[in-house]
Design an enzyme around this catalytic site. Structure first.
Site, PDB file in Angstrom:
ATOM      1  N   GLY A  23       0.811  -1.207   0.000  1.00  0.00           N
ATOM      2  CA  GLY A  23       0.000   0.000   0.000  1.00  0.00           C
ATOM      3  C   GLY A  23       0.848   1.262   0.000  1.00  0.00           C
ATOM      4  O   GLY A  23       0.541   2.248  -0.669  1.00  0.00           O
ATOM      5  N   ARG A  90      -0.699  -8.304  -4.006  1.00  0.00           N
ATOM      6  CA  ARG A  90      -0.766  -7.272  -2.970  1.00  0.00           C
ATOM      7  C   ARG A  90      -0.168  -7.828  -1.695  1.00  0.00           C
ATOM      8  O   ARG A  90      -0.480  -8.957  -1.281  1.00  0.00           O
ATOM      9  CB  ARG A  90      -2.223  -6.853  -2.740  1.00  0.00           C
ATOM     10  CG  ARG A  90      -2.451  -6.142  -1.437  1.00  0.00           C
ATOM     11  CD  ARG A  90      -3.801  -5.478  -1.308  1.00  0.00           C
ATOM     12  NE  ARG A  90      -4.205  -5.360   0.074  1.00  0.00           N
ATOM     13  CZ  ARG A  90      -3.658  -4.532   0.961  1.00  0.00           C
ATOM     14  NH1 ARG A  90      -2.665  -3.729   0.625  1.00  0.00           N
ATOM     15  NH2 ARG A  90      -4.088  -4.502   2.217  1.00  0.00           N
ATOM     16  N   ARG A 220       7.246  -5.366  13.580  1.00  0.00           N
ATOM     17  CA  ARG A 220       6.440  -5.116  12.379  1.00  0.00           C
ATOM     18  C   ARG A 220       7.303  -5.249  11.124  1.00  0.00           C
ATOM     19  O   ARG A 220       6.895  -5.812  10.124  1.00  0.00           O
ATOM     20  CB  ARG A 220       5.798  -3.727  12.441  1.00  0.00           C
ATOM     21  CG  ARG A 220       4.559  -3.672  13.317  1.00  0.00           C
ATOM     22  CD  ARG A 220       3.742  -2.431  13.023  1.00  0.00           C
ATOM     23  NE  ARG A 220       4.457  -1.195  13.287  1.00  0.00           N
ATOM     24  CZ  ARG A 220       4.570  -0.629  14.484  1.00  0.00           C
ATOM     25  NH1 ARG A 220       3.994  -1.178  15.518  1.00  0.00           N
ATOM     26  NH2 ARG A 220       5.250   0.484  14.639  1.00  0.00           N
TER      27      ARG A 220
END
Ligand code: HPA
Length: 236
Positions: A23, A90, A220
């Site tokens: 994204g 994606r 993360r």
């Protein structure tokens, strides 16, 4: 439609047949700089970085989608229909709707439900089920097994709302929907309409059904790199 398009200034042939699509434009840059050999910038309209390079000798592109179905709808439509791209994978994040899916786990989106309007353009006489390409799903599952990550394959929800006053998202959990993100359904619709291939792989960034502590930036980053490596191995 002639190229360049309104949103992509790349020339014909600048994109590889397969595009990895995070994204965030900075993530596209991170992937190009850390995983691709000889990466060149092929698009930068609106700061949406697109790069083409090589991974283990295979030509591959990476370009950001922005957030939401209208945004990924534009970029994936132009890549599939005007730049001869065959597959888009994606790589994103999702909120977990499943008690067994914890932060950093991986969701392979076999199908993408949606509360959005993108899908209505096709005026189908019923309810369409946007699905991923089966071979891409299979390869991604094999890579998850190799990496020994915790993963599930199933439906996700592509929601038009991140902040949702209706609190309707949990309704989808009752139907076994694994997670919520904001882009996959439009990507799958574009791929299916164009006769092309798509897959969405997400790392769980938060949970809507479990109380889980916040991840650190390093955690993360690590779960993001796992997902990049899975997606790149799917391509080759
Ligand atoms: N909602 C929508 N998109 C998301 C979420 C969420 O809770 N978490 C990560 N992406």
């Amino acid at each position: 439609m002639p190229i360049p398009t309104p949103h992509i200034t790349a020339k014909k042939g600048d994109f590889a047949k397969t595009v990895l699509m995070p994204g965030d434009p900075l993530r596209a840059k991170f992937i190009a700089e850390n995983y691709l050999d000889n990466a060149v910038l092929v698009n930068n309209v609106r700061g949406v970085n697109g790069y083409t390079g090589y991974y283990k000798g295979k030509r591959v592109s990476v370009m950001a989608s922005g957030m939401g179905q209208p945004s990924i709808g534009i970029y994936s439509y132009e890549l599939f229909n005007f730049y001869d791209v065959d597959s888009i994978i994606r790589i994103g994040s999702c909120g977990s709707l499943d008690k067994d899916l914890h932060i950093r786990d991986i969701v392979i989106a076999q199908g993408a439900c949606t509360n959005g309007n993108y899908i209505n353009q096709y005026s189908l006489p019923g309810t369409f089920a946007p699905i991923a390409d089966f071979n891409l799903i299979k390869k991604a599952a094999e890579e998850c097994e190799k990496k020994k990550v915790n993963y599930k394959i199933g439906n996700i929800l592509s929601s038009d709302m991140f902040y949702d006053e209706s609190n309707s998202t949990l309704q989808w959990a009752k139907m076994g929907v694994l997670g919520v993100e904001m882009e996959a359904a439009a990507l799958y619709c574009n791929a299916l309409r164009a006769g092309k291939k798509a897959l969405c792989i997400c790392t769980v960034s938060d949970s809507l059904v479990n109380q889980e502590k916040e991840t650190t930036a390093l955690e993360r980053q690590n779960s993001f790199t796992n997902m990049i490596e899975i997606a790149l191995e799917v391509i080759i």
